[in-house]
Structures are given as structure tokens and as C-alpha cells.
Design a protein around this motif. Sequence first.
Motif, mmCIF file in Angstrom:
data_model
loop_
_atom_site.group_PDB
_atom_site.id
_atom_site.type_symbol
_atom_site.label_atom_id
_atom_site.label_comp_id
_atom_site.label_asym_id
_atom_site.label_seq_id
_atom_site.Cartn_x
_atom_site.Cartn_y
_atom_site.Cartn_z
ATOM 1 N N MET A 1 0.849 -1.164 0.000
ATOM 2 C CA MET A 1 0.000 0.000 0.000
ATOM 3 C C MET A 1 0.898 1.230 0.000
ATOM 4 O O MET A 1 1.899 1.285 0.683
ATOM 5 N N PHE A 2 0.502 2.230 -0.797
ATOM 6 C CA PHE A 2 1.212 3.489 -0.810
ATOM 7 C C PHE A 2 0.237 4.588 -1.198
ATOM 8 O O PHE A 2 -0.894 4.314 -1.594
ATOM 9 N N ILE A 3 0.660 5.815 -1.058
ATOM 10 C CA ILE A 3 -0.220 6.957 -1.317
ATOM 11 C C ILE A 3 0.355 7.792 -2.448
ATOM 12 O O ILE A 3 1.534 8.139 -2.439
ATOM 13 N N ILE A 4 -0.507 8.127 -3.411
ATOM 14 C CA ILE A 4 -0.133 9.011 -4.519
ATOM 15 C C ILE A 4 -1.194 10.106 -4.593
ATOM 16 O O ILE A 4 -2.373 9.811 -4.810
ATOM 17 N N GLY A 5 -0.778 11.339 -4.378
ATOM 18 C CA GLY A 5 -1.715 12.458 -4.476
ATOM 19 C C GLY A 5 -2.917 12.326 -3.573
ATOM 20 O O GLY A 5 -4.021 12.690 -3.960
ATOM 21 N N GLY A 6 -2.718 11.769 -2.393
ATOM 22 C CA GLY A 6 -3.810 11.608 -1.437
ATOM 23 C C GLY A 6 -4.677 10.379 -1.676
ATOM 24 O O GLY A 6 -5.627 10.145 -0.942
ATOM 25 N N ILE A 7 -4.374 9.610 -2.694
ATOM 26 C CA ILE A 7 -5.132 8.390 -3.005
ATOM 27 C C ILE A 7 -4.358 7.195 -2.464
ATOM 28 O O ILE A 7 -3.168 7.040 -2.735
ATOM 29 N N GLU A 18 -2.159 -2.762 -9.235
ATOM 30 C CA GLU A 18 -2.265 -1.643 -8.304
ATOM 31 C C GLU A 18 -3.537 -0.875 -8.624
ATOM 32 O O GLU A 18 -3.831 -0.612 -9.788
ATOM 33 N N PHE A 19 -4.305 -0.489 -7.572
ATOM 34 C CA PHE A 19 -5.537 0.252 -7.792
ATOM 35 C C PHE A 19 -5.921 1.026 -6.539
ATOM 36 O O PHE A 19 -5.415 0.775 -5.454
ATOM 37 N N ASP A 20 -6.837 1.978 -6.711
ATOM 38 C CA ASP A 20 -7.330 2.822 -5.629
ATOM 39 C C ASP A 20 -8.096 1.949 -4.622
ATOM 40 O O ASP A 20 -8.989 1.195 -5.000
ATOM 41 N N GLU A 21 -7.739 2.076 -3.359
ATOM 42 C CA GLU A 21 -8.400 1.288 -2.309
ATOM 43 C C GLU A 21 -9.910 1.472 -2.336
ATOM 44 O O GLU A 21 -10.659 0.525 -2.098
ATOM 45 N N LYS A 22 -10.385 2.662 -2.660
ATOM 46 C CA LYS A 22 -11.827 2.928 -2.693
ATOM 47 C C LYS A 22 -12.537 2.140 -3.786
ATOM 48 O O LYS A 22 -13.750 1.952 -3.732
#
Length: 56
Positions: A1-7, A18-22
Amino acid sequence: MFIIGGIIIVVDPVCKMEFDEKEARFKSEYKGKTYYFCALSDKKRFDENPEKYIES
């Protein structure tokens, strides 16, 4: 898990996508950790043998 631009970006442990957790439609809990999947088939494969897919 990592964060890119608050996502929060998660990685499907089966296919490594890789995909947005939401956007995660499928998830499993194993040994106190949540794993996210892009497809139901990946979740099923993981649930059958999680040790095969988690990093040691």
C-alpha cells in the motif's frame, strides 16, 4: 500500500495489479491484515491458500 496524491493505492497480492483502495470490491482478512483484490477470482485463489500470496 502506498499513497499518490492523497489516493491510497493497494496491490492485489494475486495478480499484483495496483488500484485505488476505494475501488476495491473484494477483500479478505488474514492474520490481522486486510488484503484487497481487483477480481473475485483473485480473492477466491487467495482464500484457498493465502500463504502462497503473502510476502514473507
